[in-house]
Design an enzyme around this catalytic site. Structure first.
Site, PDB file in Angstrom:
ATOM      1  N   ARG A 234       0.824  -1.244  -0.131  1.00  0.00           N
ATOM      2  CA  ARG A 234      -0.224  -0.044  -0.015  1.00  0.00           C
ATOM      3  C   ARG A 234       0.936   1.299  -0.104  1.00  0.00           C
ATOM      4  O   ARG A 234       1.871   1.206   0.500  1.00  0.00           O
ATOM      5  CB  ARG A 234      -1.006  -0.077   1.219  1.00  0.00           C
ATOM      6  CG  ARG A 234      -1.920  -1.222   1.072  1.00  0.00           C
ATOM      7  CD  ARG A 234      -2.692  -0.982   2.546  1.00  0.00           C
ATOM      8  NE  ARG A 234      -3.878  -1.962   2.219  1.00  0.00           N
ATOM      9  CZ  ARG A 234      -3.493  -3.216   2.694  1.00  0.00           C
ATOM     10  NH1 ARG A 234      -2.806  -3.574   3.178  1.00  0.00           N
ATOM     11  NH2 ARG A 234      -4.859  -4.154   2.595  1.00  0.00           N
ATOM     12  N   LYS A 261      -2.741  -2.106   7.434  1.00  0.00           N
ATOM     13  CA  LYS A 261      -4.277  -2.001   7.161  1.00  0.00           C
ATOM     14  C   LYS A 261      -4.895  -2.976   8.365  1.00  0.00           C
ATOM     15  O   LYS A 261      -5.358  -3.968   8.133  1.00  0.00           O
ATOM     16  CB  LYS A 261      -4.976  -2.001   6.169  1.00  0.00           C
ATOM     17  CG  LYS A 261      -6.297  -1.510   6.155  1.00  0.00           C
ATOM     18  CD  LYS A 261      -6.884  -1.544   4.520  1.00  0.00           C
ATOM     19  CE  LYS A 261      -8.341  -1.112   4.352  1.00  0.00           C
ATOM     20  NZ  LYS A 261      -8.966  -1.232   2.962  1.00  0.00           N
ATOM     21  N   HIS A 334      -2.358   2.218  -6.037  1.00  0.00           N
ATOM     22  CA  HIS A 334      -2.754   1.077  -5.326  1.00  0.00           C
ATOM     23  C   HIS A 334      -3.353  -0.182  -6.302  1.00  0.00           C
ATOM     24  O   HIS A 334      -3.407  -1.026  -5.874  1.00  0.00           O
ATOM     25  CB  HIS A 334      -4.175   1.696  -4.600  1.00  0.00           C
ATOM     26  CG  HIS A 334      -4.739   0.366  -3.729  1.00  0.00           C
ATOM     27  ND1 HIS A 334      -4.174   0.586  -2.409  1.00  0.00           N
ATOM     28  CD2 HIS A 334      -5.488  -0.284  -3.639  1.00  0.00           C
ATOM     29  CE1 HIS A 334      -4.655  -0.400  -1.774  1.00  0.00           C
ATOM     30  NE2 HIS A 334      -5.541  -0.802  -2.641  1.00  0.00           N
ATOM     31  N   TYR A 372      -2.055 -20.454   8.088  1.00  0.00           N
ATOM     32  CA  TYR A 372      -1.243 -20.702   6.766  1.00  0.00           C
ATOM     33  C   TYR A 372      -0.314 -19.429   6.881  1.00  0.00           C
ATOM     34  O   TYR A 372       0.718 -19.183   6.665  1.00  0.00           O
ATOM     35  CB  TYR A 372      -1.771 -20.986   5.574  1.00  0.00           C
ATOM     36  CG  TYR A 372      -0.867 -21.182   4.373  1.00  0.00           C
ATOM     37  CD1 TYR A 372      -0.246 -22.492   4.231  1.00  0.00           C
ATOM     38  CD2 TYR A 372      -0.633 -20.096   3.553  1.00  0.00           C
ATOM     39  CE1 TYR A 372       0.433 -22.500   2.921  1.00  0.00           C
ATOM     40  CE2 TYR A 372       0.334 -20.262   2.529  1.00  0.00           C
ATOM     41  CZ  TYR A 372       0.925 -21.458   2.284  1.00  0.00           C
ATOM     42  OH  TYR A 372       1.774 -21.586   1.266  1.00  0.00           O
TER      43      TYR A 372
END
Length: 394
Positions: A234, A261, A334, A372
């Site tokens: 980001r 985020k 983005h 995972y």
């Protein structure tokens, strides 16, 4: 005893460390370069910790004054960490009290956006009015002024923030009602949201990077664009990136959880730092950026500063670069995340889906996938980034 010069000269290390002043006051220097004043004290047999703010905003003299004030409270039988009751009268005072209470859980960019919207659209007209006397009609007129500029999305964000301000005020016993509750019924509908514009073929991605190389932008801006493309992070993570986060030997970049985020609880937990394996192409960009810095560049210096050394590259600099390159409406900064995911999933196949998502810092939705992704799996993620760099650079 510490001096301002010594505090300023303190560089970031791989681990946090303390510079001690006097009476339990110390400066905590984190690996990111952030320097925070802290004070140890005992309250009713328990050791506690106060934070007075960050250097250089709080200098040595100010930190000692705050230390003295805290000790005076202790002598008076008052815990200095105890929250002081809020007293406000006007809407602006209430809004700023809410902002201060919430600021710690936000990124710098979001905090700036929140306060900027209030200072631009609410405080000039309504800030001096008594908070408990504000009516829904007062707020609606301010909201409609935003709508009249064609900014319907911004109007809905401001309405939401006003609602949170008055909820905060009610919880603190400062206002008796929330006049923002029913504003939505009288507002224009928010415009539909659309995905970020993104290129979805590797040929287009290469062409965009090639076009950027021919632009007359600052070299560091073009380097930031290529590094963003290679890492698919980001933009906020790249803008806040400092040299202390880069491990050239291990070929990794560790993005602190506070810039990801994430929920506030995770932002405060280093276990949620995002490790980005760096391809040789990404390391090449970083070496080039390092050569453009001063020889005495500190570990806490920004990798991609703006025109002002201590400020990050502008939030719109890369978007403007892509517009000048002829990609307006086709690709935004983005968008590299969507390009990365779309192209690599087609290129590498479904057995790599979890690794591609993990490379983007996405948390899995299912229990198995979440477990995972929490295991670092650096080797497979490194293979993902190496393959991306390979096909992007052909």
């Amino acid at each position: 005893m510490l001096t301002n010069a010594a505090a300023k000269a303190a560089g970031a290390h791989s681990r946090a460390y303390k510079l001690h002043d006097q009476g339990g006051l110390h400066l905590l220097v984190r690996p990111t370069g952030t320097k925070s004043w802290q004070q140890k004290y005992r309250w009713r047999g328990r050791e506690k910790l106060l934070t007075f703010g960050q250097f250089p905003e709080v200098n040595v003299a100010r930190a000692r004054i705050l230390q003295a004030e805290a000790k005076e409270k202790i002598e008076q039988g008052v815990d200095p960490s105890r929250r002081v009751a809020i007293t406000v009268d006007t809407l602006e005072q209430l809004g700023r009290a809410w902002y201060r209470a919430k600021r710690g859980g936000w990124s710098a960019a979001h905090a700036g956006d929140v306060l900027g919207s209030l200072e631009r659209d609410i405080f000039p007209e309504l800030g001096e009015q008594t908070a408990d006397a504000i009516t829904s009609r007062d707020l609606l007129e301010a909201i409609r002024a935003i709508e009249a500029r064609g900014c319907r999305t911004s109007a809905h964000r401001v309405r939401q923030r006003l609602g949170e301000i008055f909820k905060f005020g009610r919880a603190e016993g400062l206002v008796s009602a929330n006049p923002a509750d029913d504003l939505g019924a009288a507002m224009l509908a928010a415009p539909p949201s659309f995905p970020h514009a993104a290129l979805t073929t590797i040929a287009d991605c290469r062409a965009l990077l090639a076009a950027c190389e021919l632009d007359e932008a600052r070299p560091l801006t073009i380097m930031a664009s290529r590094f963003l493309a290679l890492t698919a992070v980001r933009l906020a993570a790249l803008r806040g990136m400092v040299w202390a986060e880069i491990d050239f030997a291990a070929r990794t970049w560790t993005v602190p959880a506070e810039r990801m985020k994430l929920s506030r609880a995770k932002k405060d937990d280093a276990r949620f730092d995002h490790v980005v394996p760096l391809s040789e192409a990404a390391l090449f960009v970083l070496r080039g950026a390092k050569n453009m810095h001063r020889a005495d560049a500190a570990m806490h210096d920004l990798v991609f500063p703006g025109r002002v050394k201590d400020k990050p590259i502008g939030a719109g600099a890369l978007r403007e670069l892509y517009i000048r390159a002829g990609y307006a409406g086709r690709h935004v900064p983005h968008g590299w995340r969507a390009s990365f995911s779309t192209i690599l999933n087609e290129e590498m196949g479904p057995e790599w889906r979890f690794d591609i998502d993990a490379a983007l810092g996405h948390a899995g939705k299912g229990k198995v996938e979440a477990a995972y992704n929490r295991s670092v799996q650096l080797d497979r993620r490194r293979a993902v980034f190496d393959r991306w760099a390979e096909i992007l650079s052909i």
